[in-house]
Scaffold this motif. Structure first.
Motif, PDB file in Angstrom:
ATOM      1  N   VAL A  64     -16.860 -22.074 -34.409  1.00  0.00           N
ATOM      2  CA  VAL A  64     -16.540 -20.538 -34.712  1.00  0.00           C
ATOM      3  C   VAL A  64     -17.277 -19.658 -33.592  1.00  0.00           C
ATOM      4  CG1 VAL A  64     -16.875 -18.734 -36.347  1.00  0.00           C
ATOM      5  CG2 VAL A  64     -16.469 -21.073 -37.165  1.00  0.00           C
ATOM      6  N   LEU A  65     -16.404 -18.615 -33.097  1.00  0.00           N
ATOM      7  CA  LEU A  65     -16.687 -17.838 -31.929  1.00  0.00           C
ATOM      8  C   LEU A  65     -17.147 -16.609 -32.507  1.00  0.00           C
ATOM      9  CD1 LEU A  65     -16.814 -17.429 -28.921  1.00  0.00           C
ATOM     10  CD2 LEU A  65     -14.387 -16.481 -29.461  1.00  0.00           C
TER      11      LEU A  65
ATOM     12  N   THR B  76     -19.616  -7.083 -35.055  1.00  0.00           N
ATOM     13  CA  THR B  76     -19.440  -8.573 -34.489  1.00  0.00           C
ATOM     14  C   THR B  76     -18.714  -9.500 -35.634  1.00  0.00           C
ATOM     15  OG1 THR B  76     -21.484  -8.403 -33.324  1.00  0.00           O
ATOM     16  CG2 THR B  76     -20.678 -10.645 -33.822  1.00  0.00           C
ATOM     17  N   PHE B  77     -17.826  -9.971 -35.275  1.00  0.00           N
ATOM     18  CA  PHE B  77     -16.774 -10.951 -36.136  1.00  0.00           C
ATOM     19  C   PHE B  77     -17.147 -12.144 -35.818  1.00  0.00           C
ATOM     20  CE2 PHE B  77     -15.134  -6.766 -35.886  1.00  0.00           C
ATOM     21  CZ  PHE B  77     -15.373  -6.208 -37.276  1.00  0.00           C
ATOM     22  N   ARG B  78     -16.893 -13.032 -36.787  1.00  0.00           N
ATOM     23  CA  ARG B  78     -16.727 -14.527 -36.607  1.00  0.00           C
ATOM     24  C   ARG B  78     -15.296 -15.142 -36.945  1.00  0.00           C
ATOM     25  NH1 ARG B  78     -20.971 -17.751 -37.509  1.00  0.00           N
ATOM     26  NH2 ARG B  78     -19.993 -18.958 -39.623  1.00  0.00           N
ATOM     27  N   VAL B  79     -14.726 -15.666 -35.649  1.00  0.00           N
ATOM     28  CA  VAL B  79     -13.270 -16.002 -35.692  1.00  0.00           C
ATOM     29  C   VAL B  79     -13.188 -17.525 -35.089  1.00  0.00           C
ATOM     30  CG1 VAL B  79     -11.058 -15.404 -34.580  1.00  0.00           C
ATOM     31  CG2 VAL B  79     -12.982 -13.788 -34.775  1.00  0.00           C
ATOM     32  N   PRO B  80     -12.387 -18.451 -35.932  1.00  0.00           N
ATOM     33  CA  PRO B  80     -12.393 -19.918 -35.583  1.00  0.00           C
ATOM     34  C   PRO B  80     -11.696 -20.079 -34.338  1.00  0.00           C
ATOM     35  CG  PRO B  80     -10.960 -19.334 -37.497  1.00  0.00           C
ATOM     36  CD  PRO B  80     -11.886 -17.812 -37.060  1.00  0.00           C
ATOM     37  N   LEU B  81     -12.233 -21.016 -33.372  1.00  0.00           N
ATOM     38  CA  LEU B  81     -11.613 -21.230 -32.181  1.00  0.00           C
ATOM     39  C   LEU B  81     -10.275 -22.247 -32.438  1.00  0.00           C
ATOM     40  CD1 LEU B  81     -14.520 -22.488 -30.007  1.00  0.00           C
ATOM     41  CD2 LEU B  81     -12.707 -20.554 -29.412  1.00  0.00           C
ATOM     42  N   LEU B  82     -10.276 -22.929 -33.664  1.00  0.00           N
ATOM     43  CA  LEU B  82      -8.966 -23.638 -33.691  1.00  0.00           C
ATOM     44  C   LEU B  82      -8.947 -24.532 -32.567  1.00  0.00           C
ATOM     45  CD1 LEU B  82      -6.622 -21.393 -35.707  1.00  0.00           C
ATOM     46  CD2 LEU B  82      -8.281 -23.255 -36.547  1.00  0.00           C
ATOM     47  N   ASP B  83      -7.661 -24.630 -31.765  1.00  0.00           N
ATOM     48  CA  ASP B  83      -7.481 -25.468 -30.695  1.00  0.00           C
ATOM     49  C   ASP B  83      -7.869 -25.142 -29.449  1.00  0.00           C
ATOM     50  OD1 ASP B  83      -5.701 -23.636 -30.925  1.00  0.00           O
ATOM     51  OD2 ASP B  83      -3.825 -25.025 -30.368  1.00  0.00           O
ATOM     52  N   LEU B  84      -8.412 -23.836 -29.285  1.00  0.00           N
ATOM     53  CA  LEU B  84      -8.741 -23.182 -27.900  1.00  0.00           C
ATOM     54  C   LEU B  84      -9.821 -23.501 -27.404  1.00  0.00           C
ATOM     55  CD1 LEU B  84      -7.437 -19.504 -28.874  1.00  0.00           C
ATOM     56  CD2 LEU B  84      -6.156 -21.158 -27.606  1.00  0.00           C
ATOM     57  N   ALA B  85     -10.035 -23.544 -26.130  1.00  0.00           N
ATOM     58  CA  ALA B  85     -11.453 -24.155 -25.670  1.00  0.00           C
ATOM     59  C   ALA B  85     -12.248 -22.921 -25.527  1.00  0.00           C
ATOM     60  CB  ALA B  85     -11.157 -24.447 -23.902  1.00  0.00           C
TER      61      ALA B  85
ATOM     62  N   ASP C  36     -11.152 -17.951 -42.042  1.00  0.00           N
ATOM     63  CA  ASP C  36      -9.834 -18.717 -41.675  1.00  0.00           C
ATOM     64  C   ASP C  36      -8.568 -17.612 -41.401  1.00  0.00           C
ATOM     65  OD1 ASP C  36      -9.669 -18.224 -44.314  1.00  0.00           O
ATOM     66  OD2 ASP C  36      -8.885 -19.987 -44.764  1.00  0.00           O
ATOM     67  N   ASN C  37      -8.830 -16.363 -41.840  1.00  0.00           N
ATOM     68  CA  ASN C  37      -7.819 -15.422 -41.502  1.00  0.00           C
ATOM     69  C   ASN C  37      -7.775 -14.518 -40.007  1.00  0.00           C
ATOM     70  OD1 ASN C  37      -6.091 -15.494 -43.810  1.00  0.00           O
ATOM     71  ND2 ASN C  37      -7.584 -14.347 -45.142  1.00  0.00           N
ATOM     72  N   GLY C  38      -8.824 -15.005 -39.417  1.00  0.00           N
ATOM     73  CA  GLY C  38      -9.017 -14.275 -37.980  1.00  0.00           C
ATOM     74  C   GLY C  38      -8.143 -15.218 -37.098  1.00  0.00           C
ATOM     75  N   VAL C  39      -7.207 -14.753 -36.207  1.00  0.00           N
ATOM     76  CA  VAL C  39      -6.417 -15.652 -35.442  1.00  0.00           C
ATOM     77  C   VAL C  39      -6.842 -15.163 -33.832  1.00  0.00           C
ATOM     78  CG1 VAL C  39      -4.105 -16.245 -34.753  1.00  0.00           C
ATOM     79  CG2 VAL C  39      -4.544 -15.777 -37.058  1.00  0.00           C
ATOM     80  N   LEU C  40      -7.475 -16.273 -33.331  1.00  0.00           N
ATOM     81  CA  LEU C  40      -7.779 -15.976 -31.906  1.00  0.00           C
ATOM     82  C   LEU C  40      -6.893 -16.148 -30.984  1.00  0.00           C
ATOM     83  CD1 LEU C  40     -10.659 -15.337 -30.490  1.00  0.00           C
ATOM     84  CD2 LEU C  40     -10.753 -17.765 -29.847  1.00  0.00           C
ATOM     85  N   HIS C  41      -6.642 -15.316 -29.953  1.00  0.00           N
ATOM     86  CA  HIS C  41      -5.497 -15.216 -28.924  1.00  0.00           C
ATOM     87  C   HIS C  41      -6.126 -16.013 -27.822  1.00  0.00           C
ATOM     88  CE1 HIS C  41      -4.459 -11.209 -30.997  1.00  0.00           C
ATOM     89  NE2 HIS C  41      -3.795 -12.177 -31.874  1.00  0.00           N
ATOM     90  N   ARG C  42      -5.185 -16.560 -27.188  1.00  0.00           N
ATOM     91  CA  ARG C  42      -5.303 -17.202 -25.854  1.00  0.00           C
ATOM     92  C   ARG C  42      -5.832 -16.032 -24.719  1.00  0.00           C
ATOM     93  NH1 ARG C  42      -0.319 -20.311 -26.056  1.00  0.00           N
ATOM     94  NH2 ARG C  42       0.631 -18.745 -25.371  1.00  0.00           N
ATOM     95  N   ALA C  43      -6.700 -16.343 -24.084  1.00  0.00           N
ATOM     96  CA  ALA C  43      -7.408 -15.520 -23.001  1.00  0.00           C
ATOM     97  C   ALA C  43      -6.172 -14.708 -22.148  1.00  0.00           C
ATOM     98  CB  ALA C  43      -8.239 -16.127 -22.082  1.00  0.00           C
ATOM     99  N   PRO C  44      -6.277 -13.506 -22.088  1.00  0.00           N
ATOM    100  CA  PRO C  44      -4.936 -13.057 -21.213  1.00  0.00           C
ATOM    101  C   PRO C  44      -5.158 -13.649 -19.903  1.00  0.00           C
ATOM    102  CG  PRO C  44      -6.877 -11.249 -21.517  1.00  0.00           C
ATOM    103  CD  PRO C  44      -7.067 -12.516 -22.331  1.00  0.00           C
TER     104      PRO C  44
END
Lengths: 369, 287
Positions: A261-262, A270-279, A359-367
């Motif tokens: 969790v990032l 400050t929020f906590r967002v799961p990394l899932l499959d992202l580095a 689990d409702n936070g969706v992290l995006h790929r880095a731009p």
């Protein structure tokens, strides 16, 4: 090894491999790759100028890509002219031939295939009947309504039963009241015919309700592709999240990673967002994540990790849901949708705390840098 | 905005000036010519008896019948040449030239010569086609011919070359307009329906530009029939078509014969335009 052991790879109706197309300095299509299985309904979705139409025209052979390969039914067709490809196309304004009757128009493709006259007449009559335009056979396009033109254009394109039907904003020229009916009909038709549809649109409702596979494009590139529910529930980039209605896109800087969790520092906190499959991103790097507006919880309990203090600006009631527009620290706007016919629980001007589960936070790929 | 209804008092008064002008400048003179062509007797007098003798005399002369036939053959030939040439130029300018800048430049190069008067352009062909003319000098310079070709000027070849050059724009202009009004998607739609370019042209482009071709042909037809200037200047006095015959009779003070040929020429023109209108409804163009 017997034949039965060889895995059967289903033949693809269409495959695009790293298509590129530029006009002078303007890159219209940049490294687009796509696989379309047998009889799939594909929607190319994106804002105008994103390259979706150019991609479609490359498939049709109306534009020649500068690089990349196009395979139709497993056969390389790059460089072949449109009349040699196993496709048909429906144009935005239908492109009906003004000097031909409906029957002549629909029979045109069969004539080009040098079918015998009697066979053409029989097939045209059959198709016109199937599209419920038999009574229009002797009319010319100028004597048809918008909906009728649309049917004629579709009949003309489908009469030769191509492998792929390309549709460029096919219902964009129709009245709103007609669109829903036509969409349903086209979806049924696609399923029944087994012809792959490649449907270009800027309307996400069309794309998500029709497509088996949605391809979201922006600035000449594919931002994300996948099943509609996948794209909707897990936008992979800030653009996709922002383009799809109902997402709150929050920008911030990466903090520490703990248990996958990032921590993300934003103007709202400050929020906590799961990394899932992202580095895990480097600490301090800029990133974004999104939360769907209907996933927010009013006055969350202590167990909800992500919380924001907001002030409600406006409340709009749409019938199916009630949309709240709220403002937080630094003027950041957050949308909260309440579904179901519930009584109004937040008044305009009221201060309130909203939150969302981890689990409702969706992290995006880095731009891309 | 209010509209003017047909047959309303406003429409009547608005049409009156032009109507009067047309009646005085066109209808009345035509009626006069028709009247004179039917005069019997020998004097110039309104009391002359009405008779068809003049027509009978003119049409029973084998030479004049030949001349009518010759005029029609010449007209048909110029129509055919300018039609094909004009269509090719129009197609090239609107379809093949992709850059808008080049298209405008080439179009202007094509059109600007037509801003000069027909008379000047016809006369300009004399130094161009003459024995020491530009064309002969150019051909000798590139070694295609050794001595000047006399037949360019004061010959039917010369007249035809001049007329083709003078009237190609008339055949081309309406086609340019029609080609421009065809949406590119039609061509593309036909191609995705498996039509190769030659079939796209034959089945889509040509039928859709047909009205332009017909209008162009009508313009060329009328102009070539009425053209006596080119025939006189470039043809010397060796050749005559119907238009020149009018001039010859007029200069010879044969007022009845002048009127007869004029009426016959007008009838030919009327027949041609009527025929063209049967093929295509000009009123539909641009609507």
């Amino acid at each position: 090894m017997t034949l039965a052991d060889v895995p059967v790879i289903p033949q693809l109706d269409l495959e695009l491999r790293h298509i590129r197309k530029r006009y002078g300095d303007f890159v219209a299509v940049n490294d687009v790759s796509l696989q379309v299985g047998k009889g799939q309904f594909i929607c190319l979705l994106g804002p105008s100028g994103c390259g979706k139409t150019t991609t479609l025209r490359c498939v049709a052979g109306l534009e020649e890509p500068d690089a990349g390969d196009i395979l139709i039914g497993g056969r390389e067709v790059t460089g072949e002219p449109p009349w040699k490809r196993d496709i048909a196309m429906m144009f935005q304004d239908f492109a009906l031939f003004p000097h031909m009757t409906v029957a002549k128009q629909v029979g045109f493709g069969l004539e080009m295939l040098k079918k015998p006259k009697a066979q053409i007449a029989a097939r045209v009559a059959e198709v016109l009947k199937a599209f419920e335009i038999g009574h229009l056979a002797e009319r010319r396009p100028a004597q048809l309504s918008g909906g009728q033109k649309q049917r004629v254009a579709l009949a003309r394109a489908m009469v030769t039963e191509p492998r792929i039907l390309l549709l460029d904003e096919p219902i964009g020229a129709l009245d709103y009241s007609l669109r829903e009916t036509v969409m349903l009909e086209l979806k049924t038709l696609q399923k029944r015919s087994g012809i792959s549809f490649i449907w270009v649109t800027h309307d996400q409702n069309e794309a998500f309700s029709l497509g088996d596979h949605v391809v979201v494009m922006n600035h000449a590139r594919i931002e994300q592709q996948g099943r509609p529910d996948e794209v909707l529930s897990r936008p992979r980039t800030a653009f996709v999240a922002g383009f799809i209605q109902g997402n709150n896109v929050l920008e911030g800087k990466a903090g520490l990673v703990r248990d996958g969790v990032l921590e993300v520092m934003t103007a709202l906190g400050t929020f906590r967002v799961p990394l899932l499959d992202l580095a895990p991103p480097a600490a301090g790097s800029a990133l974004s994540f999104s939360v769907r507006a209907e996933r927010l919880i009013e006055r969350p309990g202590e167990d909800v990790p992500n919380r924001i203090a907001l002030r409600c600006i406006t409340v709009e009631y749409f019938g199916a849901f009630r949309r709240h527009v709220l403002e937080g620290a630094g003027g950041t706007v957050v949308k909260y949708d309440q579904f179901g016919a519930l009584p109004q629980s937040i008044r305009e001007g009221e201060n309130i705390v909203l939150g969302w589960s981890l689990d409702n936070g969706v992290l995006h790929r880095a731009p891309p840098a | 905005m209010s509209t003017i209804r047909l047959r309303s008092p406003a429409a009547f008064w608005l049409a009156l000036p032009a109507g009067l002008w047309m009646a005085l400048a066109v209808v009345l003179p035509v009626l006069l010519i028709v009247w004179v062509s039917l005069w019997g007797g020998t004097s110039v007098s309104p009391n002359n008896p009405i008779t068809f003798d003049n027509y009978q005399r003119f049409l029973s002369n084998q030479n004049y019948l030949w001349l009518i036939g010759d005029t029609l053959v010449q007209t048909a030939m110029i129509m055919a040449i300018t039609g094909v040439l004009g269509y090719c130029i129009a197609y090239f300018l609107t379809v093949k030239v992709a850059s808008p800048g080049w298209r405008v430049a080439l179009f202007l190069a094509f059109v600007i010569p037509f801003w000069t008067s027909t008379l000047i352009r016809a006369i300009a062909f004399v130094p161009f086609l003459g024995v020491n003319g530009l064309l002969n000098q150019a051909l000798m310079a590139i070694g295609l011919i050794e001595r000047p070709i006399q037949a360019f000027l004061y010959s039917r070849l010369g007249i035809s070359m001049a007329q083709v050059s003078l009237y190609t724009l008339l055949a081309s202009g309406p086609v340019v307009y029609m080609l421009n009004s065809i949406p590119p998607a039609l061509r593309e739609a036909a191609m995705t329906l498996k039509a190769p370019p030659i079939i796209v042209f034959w089945r889509i482009i040509l039928p859709l530009t047909l009205p332009g071709i017909v209008i162009g042909q009508v313009l060329v037809f009328l102009n070539v029939l009425a053209d006596f200037i080119t025939v006189t200047t470039v043809g010397g006095n060796k050749l005559a078509f119907l238009g020149n015959l009018i001039l010859l009779f007029y200069e010879g003070s044969q007022i009845r014969a002048t009127a007869v040929v004029s009426v016959l020429l007008m009838l030919l023109m009327l027949a041609g335009v009527t025929l063209a209108l049967r093929v295509v409804d000009i009123r539909k163009i641009g609507g």
